[in-house]
Enzyme design. Sequence first.
Site, PDB file in Angstrom:
ATOM      1  N   GLY A   1       0.573  -1.155   0.016  1.00 24.03           N
ATOM      2  CA  GLY A   1       0.103   0.100   0.125  1.00 24.03           C
ATOM      3  C   GLY A   1       0.759   1.239  -0.045  1.00 24.03           C
ATOM      4  O   GLY A   1       0.289   2.476   0.275  1.00 24.03           O
ATOM      5  N   LYS A  19       3.384   1.774  -4.912  1.00 26.42           N
ATOM      6  CA  LYS A  19       4.385   1.324  -5.867  1.00 26.42           C
ATOM      7  C   LYS A  19       3.588   1.265  -7.404  1.00 26.42           C
ATOM      8  O   LYS A  19       4.255   1.886  -8.195  1.00 26.42           O
ATOM      9  CB  LYS A  19       5.050  -0.216  -5.393  1.00 26.42           C
ATOM     10  CG  LYS A  19       5.899  -0.269  -4.184  1.00 26.42           C
ATOM     11  CD  LYS A  19       6.364  -1.587  -3.945  1.00 26.42           C
ATOM     12  CE  LYS A  19       4.993  -2.787  -3.546  1.00 26.42           C
ATOM     13  NZ  LYS A  19       4.283  -2.078  -2.280  1.00 26.42           N
ATOM     14  N   GLN A  57       5.273 -18.458  -1.857  1.00 27.08           N
ATOM     15  CA  GLN A  57       6.524 -17.770  -2.170  1.00 27.08           C
ATOM     16  C   GLN A  57       7.431 -18.352  -3.385  1.00 27.08           C
ATOM     17  O   GLN A  57       8.099 -17.731  -3.862  1.00 27.08           O
ATOM     18  CB  GLN A  57       7.500 -17.771  -0.727  1.00 27.08           C
ATOM     19  CG  GLN A  57       6.794 -16.976   0.122  1.00 27.08           C
ATOM     20  CD  GLN A  57       6.702 -15.314  -0.138  1.00 27.08           C
ATOM     21  OE1 GLN A  57       5.507 -14.861   0.403  1.00 27.08           O
ATOM     22  NE2 GLN A  57       7.557 -14.902  -0.851  1.00 27.08           N
ATOM     23  N   GLU A 105       8.051  -3.447 -10.394  1.00 29.01           N
ATOM     24  CA  GLU A 105       7.568  -3.381  -8.946  1.00 29.01           C
ATOM     25  C   GLU A 105       8.003  -4.625  -8.048  1.00 29.01           C
ATOM     26  O   GLU A 105       7.911  -5.817  -8.510  1.00 29.01           O
ATOM     27  CB  GLU A 105       5.947  -3.381  -9.090  1.00 29.01           C
ATOM     28  CG  GLU A 105       5.351  -3.252  -7.772  1.00 29.01           C
ATOM     29  CD  GLU A 105       3.797  -3.190  -7.823  1.00 29.01           C
ATOM     30  OE1 GLU A 105       3.104  -3.154  -8.812  1.00 29.01           O
ATOM     31  OE2 GLU A 105       3.150  -3.329  -6.626  1.00 29.01           O
TER      32      GLU A 105
HETATM   33  P1  TTP Z   1       2.814  -5.698  -2.486  1.00 33.05           P
HETATM   34  O1  TTP Z   1       3.962  -6.457  -3.065  1.00 33.05           O
HETATM   35  O2  TTP Z   1       3.446  -4.732  -1.379  1.00 33.05           O
HETATM   36  O3  TTP Z   1       2.132  -4.867  -3.608  1.00 33.05           O
HETATM   37  P2  TTP Z   1       1.014  -3.814  -3.511  1.00 33.05           P
HETATM   38  O4  TTP Z   1       0.447  -3.706  -4.724  1.00 33.05           O
HETATM   39  O5  TTP Z   1       0.326  -4.091  -2.299  1.00 33.05           O
HETATM   40  O6  TTP Z   1       1.801  -2.329  -2.866  1.00 33.05           O
HETATM   41  P3  TTP Z   1       1.446  -1.062  -3.602  1.00 33.05           P
HETATM   42  O7  TTP Z   1       0.129  -0.494  -3.138  1.00 33.05           O
HETATM   43  O8  TTP Z   1       2.794  -0.189  -3.008  1.00 33.05           O
HETATM   44  O9  TTP Z   1       1.669  -1.127  -5.078  1.00 33.05           O
HETATM   45  O10 TTP Z   1       1.810  -6.780  -2.010  1.00 33.05           O
HETATM   46  C1  TTP Z   1       1.002  -7.428  -2.992  1.00 33.05           C
HETATM   47  C2  TTP Z   1       0.403  -8.439  -2.070  1.00 33.05           C
HETATM   48  O11 TTP Z   1       1.257  -9.837  -1.964  1.00 33.05           O
HETATM   49  C3  TTP Z   1       0.438  -8.234  -0.501  1.00 33.05           C
HETATM   50  O12 TTP Z   1      -0.617  -9.008   0.208  1.00 33.05           O
HETATM   51  C4  TTP Z   1       1.536  -8.944   0.093  1.00 33.05           C
HETATM   52  C5  TTP Z   1       1.695 -10.158  -0.879  1.00 33.05           C
HETATM   53  N1  TTP Z   1       3.109 -10.717  -0.959  1.00 33.05           N
HETATM   54  C6  TTP Z   1       3.535 -11.560  -0.262  1.00 33.05           C
HETATM   55  O13 TTP Z   1       2.859 -12.249   0.648  1.00 33.05           O
HETATM   56  N2  TTP Z   1       4.864 -12.048  -0.506  1.00 33.05           N
HETATM   57  C7  TTP Z   1       5.789 -11.554  -1.256  1.00 33.05           C
HETATM   58  O14 TTP Z   1       6.768 -12.062  -1.471  1.00 33.05           O
HETATM   59  C8  TTP Z   1       5.260 -10.358  -2.011  1.00 33.05           C
HETATM   60  C9  TTP Z   1       6.091  -9.671  -2.892  1.00 33.05           C
HETATM   61  C10 TTP Z   1       3.780  -9.944  -1.728  1.00 33.05           C
HETATM   62 MG    MG Z   2       1.026  -2.569  -6.276  1.00 33.66          MG
END
Ligand code: TTP
Ligand code: MG
Length: 238
Positions: free
Chosen positions: A35, A38, A85, A108
């Site tokens: 959040g 990105k 993962q 991203e």
């Molecule tokens: P984020 O990678 O933080 O992407 P986002 O779209 O939420 O961030 P932004 O608003 O800044 O664009 O997370 C995406 C989802 O995936 C979030 O629920 C966390 C999860 N996640 C994991 O559980 N493991 C991981 O390795 C990654 C990269 C994300």
């Molecule tokens: Mg995102």
Amino acid sequence: MSSLRRFLKNLADNLILTRSKDSRPFTVIVEGNIGSGKTTFLNYFKKFKEICVLSEPIELWRDCKGHNLLSYMYADPRQWSLTFQSYVQLTMLNHHTLPTDCPIKMIERSIYSARYCFVEKMMRDGILSEPSAAVIDAWFQWLTRNTAVKVDHIVYLRSQPEVVYQRMLERNRPEEKPISLEFLQSLHQLHEEWLYDKVSHHCPATVSIIDANLDLELVKQECEKINEKTLNPRKIII
Ligand code: TTP
Ligand code: MG
């Protein structure tokens, strides 16, 4: 937002160097808590034909041959974190190695934050068993040593957990309902240790820190000011 301008200047200045050294694109990864903005940040770079923008492949995580791995992982982390993962690592590797004719690639997240922030948290919380963590880490070590995952610059969208928690509630992704403020606080700490204090893990490139607590509308306005002069395309044609 002068840090944003500094970042763009740095990016533009590096183009000549990069293009003359090798044909690999100048690669920028955009990091920050869930959040932190990105995707919003990256969207403003899509208008430059010189930049290949790769947003997070969350739709793939939601549909791996019909399976929503993201929702499985949040619903039953002990059962599904290894599976999730593993797939995240594969999709990140795909982005790192995806060929492009563009001189700049912006991604991203990265294989690094998946390992140093998310896998790390799951290990510390005992969600990933030691053998499962060992397998993920063995893959990570092998991939980062033997494949083209080189990063040239990192943008860290630094935010307060309370701010991103609020954004996450407003965004309302169904899978993310179980995420608490405490979860975001500890994820924030892992980003800080890696990219700000630089004490936990190897930092693979220089870091620009951007205040991501601003209203996303303000970030949008700043990004709208970025124009062809800021990112002079003539510098790129070598
Ligand atoms: P984020 O990678 O933080 O992407 P986002 O779209 O939420 O961030 P932004 O608003 O800044 O664009 O997370 C995406 C989802 O995936 C979030 O629920 C966390 C999860 N996640 C994991 O559980 N493991 C991981 O390795 C990654 C990269 C994300
Ligand atoms: Mg995102």
